[in-house]
Scaffold this motif. Structure first.
Motif, PDB file in Angstrom:
ATOM      1  N   GLY A   2       0.802  -1.221   0.000  1.00  0.00           N
ATOM      2  CA  GLY A   2       0.000   0.000   0.000  1.00  0.00           C
ATOM      3  C   GLY A   2       0.830   1.263   0.000  1.00  0.00           C
ATOM      4  N   ARG A   3       2.168   1.133   0.081  1.00  0.00           N
ATOM      5  CA  ARG A   3       3.046   2.294   0.104  1.00  0.00           C
ATOM      6  C   ARG A   3       3.444   2.693  -1.317  1.00  0.00           C
ATOM      7  NH1 ARG A   3       5.920  -1.067   3.925  1.00  0.00           N
ATOM      8  NH2 ARG A   3       5.294  -0.617   6.080  1.00  0.00           N
ATOM      9  N   ILE A   4       3.837   3.968  -1.457  1.00  0.00           N
ATOM     10  CA  ILE A   4       4.387   4.417  -2.729  1.00  0.00           C
ATOM     11  C   ILE A   4       5.808   3.863  -2.842  1.00  0.00           C
ATOM     12  CG2 ILE A   4       5.079   6.404  -4.128  1.00  0.00           C
ATOM     13  CD1 ILE A   4       2.087   6.056  -3.907  1.00  0.00           C
ATOM     14  N   ASN A   5       6.085   3.174  -3.933  1.00  0.00           N
ATOM     15  CA  ASN A   5       7.388   2.540  -4.127  1.00  0.00           C
ATOM     16  C   ASN A   5       7.967   3.004  -5.463  1.00  0.00           C
ATOM     17  OD1 ASN A   5       9.568   0.925  -3.613  1.00  0.00           O
ATOM     18  ND2 ASN A   5       8.429  -1.010  -3.580  1.00  0.00           N
ATOM     19  N   THR A   6       9.290   2.973  -5.566  1.00  0.00           N
ATOM     20  CA  THR A   6       9.949   3.233  -6.844  1.00  0.00           C
ATOM     21  C   THR A   6      10.215   1.904  -7.521  1.00  0.00           C
ATOM     22  OG1 THR A   6      11.020   5.204  -5.934  1.00  0.00           O
ATOM     23  CG2 THR A   6      11.923   4.322  -7.979  1.00  0.00           C
ATOM     24  N   TRP A   7       9.915   1.846  -8.804  1.00  0.00           N
ATOM     25  CA  TRP A   7      10.095   0.616  -9.572  1.00  0.00           C
ATOM     26  C   TRP A   7      11.105   0.877 -10.690  1.00  0.00           C
ATOM     27  CZ3 TRP A   7       6.539  -3.586  -8.548  1.00  0.00           C
ATOM     28  CH2 TRP A   7       5.573  -3.266  -7.580  1.00  0.00           C
ATOM     29  N   TYR A   8      11.893  -0.142 -11.003  1.00  0.00           N
ATOM     30  CA  TYR A   8      12.933  -0.006 -12.027  1.00  0.00           C
ATOM     31  C   TYR A   8      12.778  -1.109 -13.075  1.00  0.00           C
ATOM     32  CZ  TYR A   8      15.212   3.161  -8.724  1.00  0.00           C
ATOM     33  OH  TYR A   8      15.487   4.203  -7.868  1.00  0.00           O
ATOM     34  N   ARG A   9      13.180  -0.758 -14.296  1.00  0.00           N
ATOM     35  CA  ARG A   9      13.111  -1.726 -15.394  1.00  0.00           C
ATOM     36  C   ARG A   9      14.341  -1.573 -16.279  1.00  0.00           C
ATOM     37  NH1 ARG A   9       7.960  -1.220 -19.132  1.00  0.00           N
ATOM     38  NH2 ARG A   9       8.980   0.742 -19.714  1.00  0.00           N
ATOM     39  N   ALA A  10      14.981  -2.691 -16.596  1.00  0.00           N
ATOM     40  CA  ALA A  10      16.118  -2.679 -17.531  1.00  0.00           C
ATOM     41  C   ALA A  10      15.580  -2.910 -18.930  1.00  0.00           C
ATOM     42  CB  ALA A  10      17.123  -3.757 -17.155  1.00  0.00           C
ATOM     43  N   GLU A  11      15.727  -1.909 -19.782  1.00  0.00           N
ATOM     44  CA  GLU A  11      15.227  -2.007 -21.151  1.00  0.00           C
ATOM     45  C   GLU A  11      16.308  -2.481 -22.116  1.00  0.00           C
ATOM     46  OE1 GLU A  11      13.619   1.836 -21.955  1.00  0.00           O
ATOM     47  OE2 GLU A  11      12.023   1.657 -20.463  1.00  0.00           O
ATOM     48  N   ALA A  12      17.566  -2.294 -21.733  1.00  0.00           N
ATOM     49  CA  ALA A  12      18.692  -2.769 -22.554  1.00  0.00           C
ATOM     50  C   ALA A  12      19.905  -2.895 -21.649  1.00  0.00           C
ATOM     51  CB  ALA A  12      18.988  -1.800 -23.700  1.00  0.00           C
ATOM     52  N   TRP A  13      20.757  -3.875 -21.925  1.00  0.00           N
ATOM     53  CA  TRP A  13      21.951  -4.057 -21.114  1.00  0.00           C
ATOM     54  C   TRP A  13      23.097  -4.581 -21.979  1.00  0.00           C
ATOM     55  CZ3 TRP A  13      17.344  -6.663 -19.979  1.00  0.00           C
ATOM     56  CH2 TRP A  13      17.254  -7.980 -20.417  1.00  0.00           C
ATOM     57  N   THR A  14      24.289  -4.517 -21.430  1.00  0.00           N
ATOM     58  CA  THR A  14      25.493  -4.967 -22.124  1.00  0.00           C
ATOM     59  C   THR A  14      26.145  -6.092 -21.321  1.00  0.00           C
ATOM     60  OG1 THR A  14      26.840  -3.307 -20.961  1.00  0.00           O
ATOM     61  CG2 THR A  14      25.906  -2.686 -23.119  1.00  0.00           C
ATOM     62  N   PRO A  15      27.022  -6.889 -21.941  1.00  0.00           N
ATOM     63  CA  PRO A  15      27.718  -7.953 -21.199  1.00  0.00           C
ATOM     64  C   PRO A  15      28.595  -7.357 -20.103  1.00  0.00           C
ATOM     65  CG  PRO A  15      27.915  -8.281 -23.578  1.00  0.00           C
ATOM     66  CD  PRO A  15      27.342  -6.908 -23.388  1.00  0.00           C
ATOM     67  N   TRP A  16      28.818  -8.117 -19.052  1.00  0.00           N
ATOM     68  CA  TRP A  16      29.694  -7.662 -17.984  1.00  0.00           C
ATOM     69  C   TRP A  16      31.129  -7.560 -18.476  1.00  0.00           C
ATOM     70  CZ3 TRP A  16      26.785  -5.531 -14.706  1.00  0.00           C
ATOM     71  CH2 TRP A  16      25.601  -6.101 -14.246  1.00  0.00           C
ATOM     72  N   PRO A  17      31.909  -6.600 -17.979  1.00  0.00           N
ATOM     73  CA  PRO A  17      33.298  -6.455 -18.414  1.00  0.00           C
ATOM     74  C   PRO A  17      34.131  -7.669 -18.006  1.00  0.00           C
ATOM     75  CG  PRO A  17      32.859  -5.052 -16.515  1.00  0.00           C
ATOM     76  CD  PRO A  17      31.528  -5.591 -16.960  1.00  0.00           C
ATOM     77  N   SER A  18      35.260  -7.851 -18.673  1.00  0.00           N
ATOM     78  CA  SER A  18      36.119  -9.003 -18.379  1.00  0.00           C
ATOM     79  C   SER A  18      36.756  -8.898 -16.995  1.00  0.00           C
ATOM     80  CB  SER A  18      37.219  -9.119 -19.443  1.00  0.00           C
ATOM     81  OG  SER A  18      37.955  -7.903 -19.529  1.00  0.00           O
ATOM     82  N   GLY A  19      37.030  -7.662 -16.540  1.00  0.00           N
ATOM     83  CA  GLY A  19      37.555  -7.464 -15.193  1.00  0.00           C
ATOM     84  C   GLY A  19      36.427  -7.250 -14.212  1.00  0.00           C
ATOM     85  N   THR A  20      36.697  -6.530 -13.131  1.00  0.00           N
ATOM     86  CA  THR A  20      35.640  -6.240 -12.166  1.00  0.00           C
ATOM     87  C   THR A  20      34.748  -5.114 -12.678  1.00  0.00           C
ATOM     88  OG1 THR A  20      36.889  -4.578 -10.928  1.00  0.00           O
ATOM     89  CG2 THR A  20      37.184  -6.885 -10.278  1.00  0.00           C
ATOM     90  N   ILE A  21      33.486  -5.162 -12.286  1.00  0.00           N
ATOM     91  CA  ILE A  21      32.543  -4.111 -12.682  1.00  0.00           C
ATOM     92  C   ILE A  21      32.944  -2.791 -12.026  1.00  0.00           C
ATOM     93  CG2 ILE A  21      30.119  -3.416 -12.694  1.00  0.00           C
ATOM     94  CD1 ILE A  21      29.391  -6.381 -12.412  1.00  0.00           C
ATOM     95  N   ARG A  22      33.390  -2.866 -10.769  1.00  0.00           N
ATOM     96  CA  ARG A  22      33.797  -1.654 -10.061  1.00  0.00           C
ATOM     97  C   ARG A  22      34.918  -0.930 -10.792  1.00  0.00           C
ATOM     98  NH1 ARG A  22      31.430   1.597  -7.062  1.00  0.00           N
ATOM     99  NH2 ARG A  22      32.125   2.874  -8.800  1.00  0.00           N
ATOM    100  N   ALA A  23      35.917  -1.676 -11.267  1.00  0.00           N
ATOM    101  CA  ALA A  23      37.045  -1.065 -11.966  1.00  0.00           C
ATOM    102  C   ALA A  23      36.599  -0.410 -13.265  1.00  0.00           C
ATOM    103  CB  ALA A  23      38.123  -2.109 -12.239  1.00  0.00           C
ATOM    104  N   GLU A  24      35.669  -1.046 -13.975  1.00  0.00           N
ATOM    105  CA  GLU A  24      35.187  -0.486 -15.240  1.00  0.00           C
ATOM    106  C   GLU A  24      34.357   0.766 -14.994  1.00  0.00           C
ATOM    107  OE1 GLU A  24      34.691  -0.457 -19.484  1.00  0.00           O
ATOM    108  OE2 GLU A  24      36.167  -1.213 -18.043  1.00  0.00           O
ATOM    109  N   VAL A  25      33.546   0.762 -13.940  1.00  0.00           N
ATOM    110  CA  VAL A  25      32.757   1.948 -13.594  1.00  0.00           C
ATOM    111  C   VAL A  25      33.674   3.107 -13.226  1.00  0.00           C
ATOM    112  CG1 VAL A  25      31.212   2.911 -11.837  1.00  0.00           C
ATOM    113  CG2 VAL A  25      30.670   0.719 -12.897  1.00  0.00           C
ATOM    114  N   ASP A  26      34.704   2.831 -12.425  1.00  0.00           N
ATOM    115  CA  ASP A  26      35.654   3.884 -12.041  1.00  0.00           C
ATOM    116  C   ASP A  26      36.401   4.424 -13.252  1.00  0.00           C
ATOM    117  OD1 ASP A  26      34.893   3.646  -9.437  1.00  0.00           O
ATOM    118  OD2 ASP A  26      36.593   2.393  -8.830  1.00  0.00           O
TER     119      ASP A  26
END
Length: 275
Positions: free
Chosen positions: A240-264
Protein backbone atom coordinates in the motif's frame (compact mmCIF):
# COMPACT_ATOMS: atom_id res chain seq x y z
CA UNK A 1 17.22 -37.75 -23.45
CA UNK A 2 14.90 -35.30 -21.66
CA UNK A 3 14.05 -36.07 -18.03
CA UNK A 4 10.53 -37.43 -17.56
CA UNK A 5 8.30 -35.07 -15.59
CA UNK A 6 7.17 -36.53 -12.26
CA UNK A 7 3.43 -36.52 -11.70
CA UNK A 8 2.12 -34.99 -8.49
CA UNK A 9 1.30 -37.77 -6.01
CA UNK A 10 -2.25 -38.08 -4.74
CA UNK A 11 -2.89 -37.39 -1.05
CA UNK A 12 -2.11 -40.52 0.96
CA UNK A 13 0.45 -41.71 -1.58
CA UNK A 14 3.64 -43.39 -0.24
CA UNK A 15 5.63 -40.74 -2.15
CA UNK A 16 4.46 -38.19 0.42
CA UNK A 17 6.71 -39.84 3.01
CA UNK A 18 9.16 -37.04 2.08
CA UNK A 19 6.92 -34.69 4.09
CA UNK A 20 7.99 -34.54 7.72
CA UNK A 21 4.68 -34.39 9.59
CA UNK A 22 0.95 -34.93 9.32
CA UNK A 23 0.58 -31.12 9.28
CA UNK A 24 2.57 -30.96 6.04
CA UNK A 25 0.42 -33.69 4.52
CA UNK A 26 -2.80 -31.86 5.52
CA UNK A 27 -1.46 -28.75 3.79
CA UNK A 28 -0.44 -30.72 0.70
CA UNK A 29 -3.89 -32.34 0.47
CA UNK A 30 -5.60 -28.94 0.66
CA UNK A 31 -3.40 -27.46 -2.10
CA UNK A 32 -3.76 -30.60 -4.21
CA UNK A 33 -7.55 -30.49 -4.04
CA UNK A 34 -7.56 -26.76 -4.82
CA UNK A 35 -5.25 -26.96 -7.87
CA UNK A 36 -7.98 -25.56 -10.14
CA UNK A 37 -8.99 -22.92 -7.61
CA UNK A 38 -5.78 -22.00 -5.75
CA UNK A 39 -6.40 -20.68 -2.22
CA UNK A 40 -5.17 -17.41 -0.76
CA UNK A 41 -2.88 -17.45 2.28
CA UNK A 42 -5.85 -16.45 4.42
CA UNK A 43 -7.76 -19.52 3.23
CA UNK A 44 -4.73 -21.74 3.85
CA UNK A 45 -4.31 -20.44 7.38
CA UNK A 46 -8.04 -20.80 8.11
CA UNK A 47 -8.10 -24.38 6.80
CA UNK A 48 -5.03 -25.52 8.74
CA UNK A 49 -6.23 -23.77 11.89
CA UNK A 50 -9.62 -25.47 11.54
CA UNK A 51 -8.15 -28.95 10.98
CA UNK A 52 -5.11 -28.82 13.24
CA UNK A 53 -5.51 -25.73 15.41
CA UNK A 54 -2.03 -24.48 14.49
CA UNK A 55 -0.85 -20.89 14.95
CA UNK A 56 -0.40 -18.66 11.91
CA UNK A 57 3.39 -18.72 12.19
CA UNK A 58 3.36 -22.53 12.09
CA UNK A 59 1.24 -22.54 8.91
CA UNK A 60 3.60 -20.11 7.17
CA UNK A 61 6.51 -22.37 8.10
CA UNK A 62 4.69 -25.43 6.69
CA UNK A 63 4.28 -23.68 3.34
CA UNK A 64 8.01 -22.93 3.24
CA UNK A 65 8.82 -26.51 4.19
CA UNK A 66 6.56 -27.81 1.43
CA UNK A 67 8.65 -25.89 -1.10
CA UNK A 68 11.63 -28.08 -0.19
CA UNK A 69 9.98 -30.78 -2.28
CA UNK A 70 7.20 -29.21 -4.34
CA UNK A 71 6.81 -26.10 -6.48
CA UNK A 72 4.19 -23.82 -4.93
CA UNK A 73 3.72 -20.65 -6.97
CA UNK A 74 2.24 -17.43 -5.63
CA UNK A 75 0.01 -15.99 -8.36
CA UNK A 76 -1.39 -12.48 -7.98
CA UNK A 77 -5.17 -12.24 -7.92
CA UNK A 78 -6.35 -8.70 -7.25
CA UNK A 79 -4.83 -7.44 -4.01
CA UNK A 80 -4.01 -10.97 -2.79
CA UNK A 81 -2.00 -13.94 -4.00
CA UNK A 82 -3.19 -17.46 -4.61
CA UNK A 83 -0.91 -20.42 -3.96
CA UNK A 84 -0.89 -23.00 -6.73
CA UNK A 85 0.65 -26.46 -6.39
CA UNK A 86 2.52 -26.90 -9.68
CA UNK A 87 4.65 -30.02 -9.37
CA UNK A 88 7.79 -31.41 -7.83
CA UNK A 89 10.48 -28.86 -7.05
CA UNK A 90 12.98 -28.31 -9.87
CA UNK A 91 15.66 -27.40 -7.32
CA UNK A 92 17.72 -30.24 -5.91
CA UNK A 93 17.77 -30.18 -2.12
CA UNK A 94 20.95 -31.12 -0.31
CA UNK A 95 18.95 -32.79 2.44
CA UNK A 96 16.31 -32.16 5.03
CA UNK A 97 16.22 -28.66 6.41
CA UNK A 98 17.88 -28.59 9.84
CA UNK A 99 16.07 -26.78 12.61
CA UNK A 100 17.90 -23.96 14.33
CA UNK A 101 19.38 -24.93 17.68
CA UNK A 102 17.83 -23.62 20.89
CA UNK A 103 21.03 -21.67 21.57
CA UNK A 104 20.86 -19.88 18.20
CA UNK A 105 17.15 -19.12 18.66
CA UNK A 106 17.84 -17.69 22.12
CA UNK A 107 20.66 -15.50 20.79
CA UNK A 108 18.58 -14.16 17.89
CA UNK A 109 15.57 -13.44 20.11
CA UNK A 110 17.66 -11.95 22.96
CA UNK A 111 16.86 -8.29 21.98
CA UNK A 112 13.24 -9.15 22.95
CA UNK A 113 11.97 -6.68 20.36
CA UNK A 114 10.65 -7.00 16.78
CA UNK A 115 13.31 -5.70 14.39
CA UNK A 116 10.61 -4.29 12.09
CA UNK A 117 7.87 -2.71 14.23
CA UNK A 118 9.74 -2.43 17.53
CA UNK A 119 7.02 -4.06 19.62
CA UNK A 120 7.97 -6.30 22.54
CA UNK A 121 6.34 -9.35 24.18
CA UNK A 122 6.19 -7.67 27.59
CA UNK A 123 4.79 -4.29 26.50
CA UNK A 124 2.62 -5.32 23.56
CA UNK A 125 1.95 -9.04 23.99
CA UNK A 126 3.47 -10.00 20.64
CA UNK A 127 5.11 -13.36 19.94
CA UNK A 128 8.60 -13.22 18.44
CA UNK A 129 9.90 -15.63 15.83
CA UNK A 130 13.29 -16.10 14.14
CA UNK A 131 13.25 -14.67 10.62
CA UNK A 132 15.73 -15.17 7.79
CA UNK A 133 16.49 -11.72 6.36
CA UNK A 134 17.29 -13.39 3.03
CA UNK A 135 14.94 -16.40 2.66
CA UNK A 136 16.47 -19.83 2.37
CA UNK A 137 14.61 -20.25 -0.92
CA UNK A 138 16.58 -17.28 -2.28
CA UNK A 139 19.96 -18.56 -1.15
CA UNK A 140 19.91 -17.29 2.45
CA UNK A 141 21.70 -19.26 5.16
CA UNK A 142 21.37 -19.90 8.90
CA UNK A 143 24.28 -17.65 9.87
CA UNK A 144 23.55 -15.18 12.68
CA UNK A 145 23.96 -12.12 10.46
CA UNK A 146 21.09 -13.45 8.31
CA UNK A 147 18.74 -13.95 11.27
CA UNK A 148 16.60 -11.41 13.12
CA UNK A 149 13.69 -11.34 15.60
CA UNK A 150 10.31 -10.48 14.06
CA UNK A 151 6.89 -10.61 15.63
CA UNK A 152 4.49 -13.11 14.09
CA UNK A 153 2.48 -10.35 12.38
CA UNK A 154 5.51 -8.68 10.74
CA UNK A 155 7.03 -12.03 9.86
CA UNK A 156 3.82 -13.17 8.20
CA UNK A 157 3.47 -9.91 6.25
CA UNK A 158 7.08 -10.06 5.08
CA UNK A 159 6.67 -13.63 3.84
CA UNK A 160 3.46 -12.73 1.99
CA UNK A 161 5.32 -9.86 0.30
CA UNK A 162 8.36 -11.97 -0.62
CA UNK A 163 6.10 -14.76 -1.89
CA UNK A 164 5.04 -12.33 -4.61
CA UNK A 165 8.41 -12.99 -6.24
CA UNK A 166 8.67 -16.75 -5.67
CA UNK A 167 8.27 -17.27 -9.41
CA UNK A 168 11.68 -15.58 -9.72
CA UNK A 169 13.29 -17.60 -6.89
CA UNK A 170 15.82 -19.31 -9.16
CA UNK A 171 16.82 -15.99 -10.76
CA UNK A 172 17.05 -14.26 -7.38
CA UNK A 173 19.26 -17.07 -6.10
CA UNK A 174 21.51 -16.75 -9.16
CA UNK A 175 21.66 -12.95 -8.81
CA UNK A 176 22.54 -13.21 -5.12
CA UNK A 177 25.57 -15.35 -5.98
CA UNK A 178 27.22 -12.52 -7.97
CA UNK A 179 30.22 -11.24 -6.01
CA UNK A 180 29.63 -7.55 -6.85
CA UNK A 181 26.56 -5.46 -5.92
CA UNK A 182 26.39 -4.05 -9.47
CA UNK A 183 26.14 -7.62 -10.73
CA UNK A 184 23.48 -8.65 -8.24
CA UNK A 185 21.33 -5.65 -9.15
CA UNK A 186 21.86 -6.12 -12.87
CA UNK A 187 21.15 -9.86 -12.87
CA UNK A 188 17.95 -9.27 -10.91
CA UNK A 189 16.72 -6.64 -13.38
CA UNK A 190 17.53 -8.99 -16.26
CA UNK A 191 15.58 -11.77 -14.53
CA UNK A 192 12.43 -9.64 -14.62
CA UNK A 193 12.70 -9.72 -18.44
CA UNK A 194 11.53 -6.16 -19.00
CA UNK A 195 8.96 -6.13 -16.18
CA UNK A 196 9.11 -3.63 -13.34
CA UNK A 197 11.09 -4.64 -10.23
CA UNK A 198 10.30 -2.89 -6.91
CA UNK A 199 13.09 -1.01 -5.17
CA UNK A 200 12.36 -2.91 -1.94
CA UNK A 201 13.33 -6.19 -3.61
CA UNK A 202 16.34 -4.68 -5.41
CA UNK A 203 17.67 -3.38 -2.10
CA UNK A 204 17.37 -6.84 -0.51
CA UNK A 205 19.19 -8.58 -3.36
CA UNK A 206 21.87 -5.88 -3.57
CA UNK A 207 22.71 -6.41 0.11
CA UNK A 208 22.69 -10.20 0.06
CA UNK A 209 26.45 -10.62 0.47
CA UNK A 210 27.22 -7.33 2.18
CA UNK A 211 24.95 -4.49 3.19
CA UNK A 212 24.69 -1.73 0.56
CA UNK A 213 23.65 1.56 2.11
CA UNK A 214 23.65 3.31 -1.28
CA UNK A 215 22.57 0.57 -3.66
CA UNK A 216 20.69 3.20 -5.73
CA UNK A 217 24.07 4.65 -6.71
CA UNK A 218 25.25 1.21 -7.85
CA UNK A 219 22.12 0.97 -9.97
CA UNK A 220 22.70 4.39 -11.54
CA UNK A 221 26.30 3.42 -12.30
CA UNK A 222 25.07 0.59 -14.52
CA UNK A 223 24.11 3.30 -17.02
CA UNK A 224 27.84 4.05 -17.44
CA UNK A 225 28.19 0.54 -18.85
CA UNK A 226 25.55 1.22 -21.50
CA UNK A 227 22.51 -0.07 -19.63
CA UNK A 228 19.18 1.63 -20.28
CA UNK A 229 17.20 1.71 -17.02
CA UNK A 230 13.90 3.50 -16.50
CA UNK A 231 12.02 4.15 -13.26
CA UNK A 232 8.56 5.10 -12.03
CA UNK A 233 6.78 5.75 -8.74
CA UNK A 234 3.64 3.78 -8.03
CA UNK A 235 1.66 2.43 -5.10
CA UNK A 236 2.65 -1.12 -4.20
CA UNK A 237 -0.50 -3.30 -4.30
CA UNK A 238 0.90 -5.49 -1.49
CA UNK A 239 2.19 -2.94 1.04
CA UNK A 240 0.00 0.00 0.00
CA UNK A 241 3.05 2.29 0.10
CA UNK A 242 4.39 4.42 -2.73
CA UNK A 243 7.39 2.54 -4.13
CA UNK A 244 9.95 3.23 -6.84
CA UNK A 245 10.10 0.62 -9.57
CA UNK A 246 12.93 -0.01 -12.03
CA UNK A 247 13.11 -1.73 -15.39
CA UNK A 248 16.12 -2.68 -17.53
CA UNK A 249 15.23 -2.01 -21.15
CA UNK A 250 18.69 -2.77 -22.55
CA UNK A 251 21.95 -4.06 -21.11
CA UNK A 252 25.49 -4.97 -22.12
CA UNK A 253 27.72 -7.95 -21.20
CA UNK A 254 29.69 -7.66 -17.98
CA UNK A 255 33.30 -6.46 -18.41
CA UNK A 256 36.12 -9.00 -18.38
CA UNK A 257 37.55 -7.46 -15.19
CA UNK A 258 35.64 -6.24 -12.17
CA UNK A 259 32.54 -4.11 -12.68
CA UNK A 260 33.80 -1.65 -10.06
CA UNK A 261 37.05 -1.07 -11.97
CA UNK A 262 35.19 -0.49 -15.24
CA UNK A 263 32.76 1.95 -13.59
CA UNK A 264 35.65 3.88 -12.04
CA UNK A 265 37.40 3.97 -15.41
CA UNK A 266 34.33 5.32 -17.21
CA UNK A 267 33.13 7.78 -14.55
CA UNK A 268 35.84 10.48 -15.01
CA UNK A 269 35.50 10.23 -18.79
CA UNK A 270 31.72 10.67 -18.53
CA UNK A 271 32.11 13.73 -16.31
CA UNK A 272 34.60 15.31 -18.72
CA UNK A 273 32.20 14.69 -21.58
CA UNK A 274 29.48 16.66 -19.76
CA UNK A 275 31.72 19.69 -19.04
Amino acid sequence: MPEKKRVLPKPGSPELSVLATESHRVLYKFLYERRNDPPTMREIRAHVADVLGEALSQTDRRVRDLRDHFEVLAVRSGAEHRYRLEGWSKVKKAGSRKALSRRVRAEVLSPKRCAQCGRTPLDHGVVLDVDHKVPREWGGNDELDNLQPLCVECNSGKKDFYATYDAYAAEIRAASAHVEPHGRIGELLKAFRGDWAPSSLIGVVASMQQYQEDWQRRLRELRLLGWKISSKKERDPITGRINTWYRAEAWTPWPSGTIRAEVDRLAPYTKRGRS
